[in-house]
Enzyme design. Structure first.
Site, PDB file in Angstrom:
ATOM      1  N   GLU A   1      -9.276   8.156   1.799  1.00  0.00           N
ATOM      2  CA  GLU A   1     -10.004   8.681   0.655  1.00  0.00           C
ATOM      3  C   GLU A   1     -11.438   8.181   0.792  1.00  0.00           C
ATOM      4  OE1 GLU A   1      -8.436   7.639  -3.196  1.00  0.00           O
ATOM      5  OE2 GLU A   1     -10.107   8.646  -4.210  1.00  0.00           O
TER       6      GLU A   1
ATOM      7  N   ARG B   1       2.055  -2.294   4.862  1.00  0.00           N
ATOM      8  CA  ARG B   1       0.610  -2.407   5.026  1.00  0.00           C
ATOM      9  C   ARG B   1       0.246  -3.765   5.621  1.00  0.00           C
ATOM     10  NH1 ARG B   1      -3.232  -1.364   1.110  1.00  0.00           N
ATOM     11  NH2 ARG B   1      -2.085   0.481   0.615  1.00  0.00           N
TER      12      ARG B   1
ATOM     13  N   LYS C   1     -10.032  -1.429  -1.812  1.00  0.00           N
ATOM     14  CA  LYS C   1     -11.399  -0.917  -1.883  1.00  0.00           C
ATOM     15  C   LYS C   1     -12.027  -1.179  -3.244  1.00  0.00           C
ATOM     16  CE  LYS C   1     -10.086   2.970   0.198  1.00  0.00           C
ATOM     17  NZ  LYS C   1     -10.080   4.347   0.689  1.00  0.00           N
TER      18      LYS C   1
HETATM   19  P1  ATP Z   1      -6.989   0.615  -0.698  1.00  0.00           P
HETATM   20  O1  ATP Z   1      -5.807   0.286  -1.535  1.00  0.00           O
HETATM   21  O2  ATP Z   1      -7.491  -0.515   0.106  1.00  0.00           O
HETATM   22  O3  ATP Z   1      -8.058   1.307  -1.437  1.00  0.00           O
HETATM   23  P2  ATP Z   1      -5.906   3.023   0.212  1.00  0.00           P
HETATM   24  O4  ATP Z   1      -4.531   3.067   0.700  1.00  0.00           O
HETATM   25  O5  ATP Z   1      -6.167   3.547  -1.154  1.00  0.00           O
HETATM   26  O6  ATP Z   1      -6.448   1.586   0.407  1.00  0.00           O
HETATM   27  P3  ATP Z   1      -6.824   5.208   1.750  1.00  0.00           P
HETATM   28  O7  ATP Z   1      -8.215   5.586   2.035  1.00  0.00           O
HETATM   29  O8  ATP Z   1      -6.045   6.057   0.831  1.00  0.00           O
HETATM   30  O9  ATP Z   1      -6.883   3.735   1.197  1.00  0.00           O
HETATM   31  O10 ATP Z   1      -6.026   4.932   3.087  1.00  0.00           O
HETATM   32  C1  ATP Z   1      -6.087   5.721   4.236  1.00  0.00           C
HETATM   33  C2  ATP Z   1      -4.911   5.385   5.101  1.00  0.00           C
HETATM   34  O11 ATP Z   1      -4.953   4.027   5.484  1.00  0.00           O
HETATM   35  C3  ATP Z   1      -3.611   5.602   4.356  1.00  0.00           C
HETATM   36  O12 ATP Z   1      -2.706   6.248   5.212  1.00  0.00           O
HETATM   37  C4  ATP Z   1      -3.168   4.222   4.010  1.00  0.00           C
HETATM   38  O13 ATP Z   1      -1.784   4.146   3.953  1.00  0.00           O
HETATM   39  C5  ATP Z   1      -3.735   3.397   5.166  1.00  0.00           C
HETATM   40  N1  ATP Z   1      -3.963   2.019   4.745  1.00  0.00           N
HETATM   41  C6  ATP Z   1      -4.715   1.588   3.709  1.00  0.00           C
HETATM   42  N2  ATP Z   1      -4.666   0.251   3.595  1.00  0.00           N
HETATM   43  C7  ATP Z   1      -3.857  -0.181   4.596  1.00  0.00           C
HETATM   44  C8  ATP Z   1      -3.391  -1.471   5.013  1.00  0.00           C
HETATM   45  N3  ATP Z   1      -3.756  -2.589   4.379  1.00  0.00           N
HETATM   46  N4  ATP Z   1      -2.575  -1.535   6.083  1.00  0.00           N
HETATM   47  C9  ATP Z   1      -2.218  -0.425   6.735  1.00  0.00           C
HETATM   48  N5  ATP Z   1      -2.604   0.806   6.392  1.00  0.00           N
HETATM   49  C10 ATP Z   1      -3.416   0.943   5.341  1.00  0.00           C
HETATM   50 MG    MG Z   2      -5.714   5.629  -1.672  1.00  0.00          MG
END
Ligand code: ATP
Ligand code: MG
Length: 565
Positions: free
Chosen positions: A40, A264, A274
């Site tokens: 995102e 994760r 984020k």
């Molecule tokens: P955050 O909670 O840090 O904002 P998010 O999951 O909302 O992270 P996205 O931009 O939606 O962030 O994530 C893009 C991809 O990266 C998704 O497939 C998500 O599952 C993966 N991802 C995000 N954080 C992690 C992590 N800590 N370990 C592994 N994969 C991750």
């Molecule tokens: Mg997300």
């Protein structure tokens, strides 16, 4: 002796590789492997994302497949072009290239039509209740939810209301579109989940065209399907969403992408979400998303990490199905391993103490050769100069040496790396008792590589020649938080910020060859750690970031803080 080279390699497959190989074997999707990385664009990528990137792109590489980059931009209020740009830069820096660059927002019309299809099948309805009321009717895992009074609206009425939601006729929050699944399902996500909400925010790509936006669950799987993604890899918290993911695809009869979850990546001594990283930036605890203390990919890059070390780290931690926290020391280990091979060796004195070599001829100077990298390759040698006045580290002198201290003290002898053995004769003091400079004598016969002095010394220290030393700024970075899990307790995570995470040394003395250092260039400053030239470094003002110390000293020095955790 057994010839290990010819021993058959037993390859250990992780559980996702096992699933993929099984799918290839059974000919599912014609043996095709097509993954996607779906960020995102609401912040910069962090080290957790690099795990997902390495996994998705790595699978495609391994099985001759493809990976799409898809921006999951269905939340208009938080998303920005700046984030899109940074995400692309970071993925490329990590060493990966996507097959297609797509945006969920490109599918808004298609996803809207999917919703219309579900309405026509009697599987979706417009609910006029507020989000709070809907939430209050959800029930509990053991108790069925309460059906909305709008659940049995006619298809015609639903189509009309949904079209008018799209047209912007209704206020934000006044209506939603819901899937009609099962209000008694033990899986809460199946209790008539929201599909669309009304939002009048400006979208970074579609502008003001849309007044309604699909929810994550009714956008993600649909986007996967539109792109014919075979394996849609996400993190564990989406496991409970999988039945809904599959329900939408089945009811719509579209390409059956398959969702697979893994744990994760969590790292100690930092925060990763984020939302929290954004707070560090907006509340100015750090200088920006790429502050070298941030766990963002751009922060690691600026700090001096290499893409190789991050990929190696992702490989080492592997993939798991259970949440765990990885010690940041593992990442630093991967980093040291790589930097040790590639970082050019230089001498820099961080806390200079002047040394005058009293028996060295006044106007003389001479050239020394020093290796840039350990090894035998002579093309890797550089020249350094040597003369009567040099700088050494202040900590390399002790007036009253503790037992085992083998550097300078009155009468003590030390070798200067790449140069000569010196004997410390006398320390000259300032009025306040602090040490002003040392007076030493050198042994002309003891030159490195051609030592005929017969003198044995234990200590070897680095130095720079005062006559041509250059002034540099060195930014000594350390961990951003002083506890392992800053966001696990009741307190706000900012309470655990390490007040000493940045110390600026403005008067370090460096050998002149560093004047040509380009931003991003990596060095080992002998005995002091790994450093890189900062992006703000210019020939007029050289700035180096400490990337990592030579050894892992944190746990020892901070036992108390760690204990308190
Ligand atoms: P955050 O909670 O840090 O904002 P998010 O999951 O909302 O992270 P996205 O931009 O939606 O962030 O994530 C893009 C991809 O990266 C998704 O497939 C998500 O599952 C993966 N991802 C995000 N954080 C992690 C992590 N800590 N370990 C592994 N994969 C991750
Ligand atoms: Mg997300």
């Amino acid at each position: 002796m057994a010839d290990h080279k010819n021993a058959p390699e037993v390859e250990h497959l992780n559980f996702i590789e096992q699933m993929v190989e099984e799918d290839i074997r059974t000919g599912k999707h014609g043996g095709r492997v097509h993954t996607r990385f779906p960020p995102e664009p609401n912040g910069y990528l962090h080290i957790g994302h690099s795990k997902s990137i390495c996994l998705n792109f790595g699978l495609a590489d391994k099985y001759k497949g493809k990976t799409n980059l898809r921006f999951d931009d269905t939340n208009p209020e938080k998303e920005e072009q700046e984030y899109v740009n940074s995400i692309k830069e970071d993925i490329r820096w990590l060493g990966f290239e996507w097959e297609n660059e797509f945006y969920a927002s490109d599918y808004f019309e298609q996803i809207y039509q999917f919703a219309v299809t579900l309405i026509k099948k009697g599987l979706a309805y417009v609910d006029d209740q507020s989000a709070e009321v809907i939430a209050s009717q959800k029930g509990t895992p053991t108790e069925a939810g309460k059906a909305s009074p709008f659940r049995d609206r006619s298809v015609e009425e639903n189509l009309d209301l949904f079209a008018r939601m799209r047209a912007g006729e209704f206020a934000e929050g006044s209506r939603v579109l819901r899937a009609k699944v099962d209000m008694a399902s033990p899986n809460m996500h199946l209790r008539d989940p929201l599909m669309y909400r009304i939002k009048f925010d400006h979208h970074h790509r579609t502008g003001d065209k849309w007044k309604i936006y699909p929810m994550y669950d009714f956008a993600h799987g649909q986007s996967d399907s539109i792109e014919n993604i075979t394996h849609s890899i996400c993190t564990l918290e989406f496991e409970v969403h999988r039945p809904l993911y599959e329900w939408y695809i089945k009811q719509l009869g579209i390409f059956p992408s398959q969702q697979i979850e893994f744990a994760r990546l969590n790292l100690n001594y930092t925060v990763m979400s984020k939302r929290k990283l954004l707070r560090l930036v907006t509340e100015k605890y750090v200088s920006g998303w790429d502050d070298p203390r941030m766990p963002t990919i751009s922060g690691f890059r600026r700090r001096g990490f290499t893409p190789e070390s991050i990929r190696d780290f992702a490989e080492k931690v592997g993939i798991a199905r259970r949440e765990n926290v990885i010690d940041v020391a593992v990442l630093e280990f991967c980093l040291r391993e790589h930097l040790n091979k590639i970082a050019q060796r230089r001498m820099v004195v961080l806390d200079p103490l002047k040394v005058i070599i009293t028996n060295y001829p006044d106007r003389n100077s001479e050239k020394l050769t020093a290796e840039n990298l350990p090894g035998e390759d002579h093309s890797l040698y550089r020249e350094m100069s040597f003369s009567k006045e040099i700088y050494i580290e202040r900590e390399d002198y002790m007036e009253n040496p503790s037992p085992g201290y083998n550097r300078f003290f009155p009468g003590g002898m030390v070798r200067l790396k790449h140069a000569f053995i010196l004997k410390c004769d006398e320390a000259i003091k300032n009025d306040d008792g602090s040490i002003k400079e040392l007076r030493c004598t050198y042994f002309p016969e003891s030159r490195s590589g051609q030592d005929k002095s017969g003198i044995k010394v234990k200590g070897v220290i680095h130095f720079v020649n005062a006559a041509d030393a250059i002034d540099v700024e060195v930014r000594m970075y350390d961990r951003l938080f002083n506890v392992e899990a800053p966001d696990s307790g009741e307190e706000d995570f900012t309470k655990y910020l390490n007040p000493d995470s940045l110390k600026v040394i403005s008067n370090a003395k460096a050998e002149p060859s560093l004047s040509k250092a380009k931003p991003g260039e990596k060095f080992q400053f002998l005995r002091m750690g790994y450093f890189c030239a900062d992006k703000e470094s210019t020939p007029a003002k050289l700035i180096f970031n400490r990337t990592v110390t030579l050894k892992d000293t944190w746990a020892k020095e901070n036992q108390v803080a760690v204990g308190k955790g």
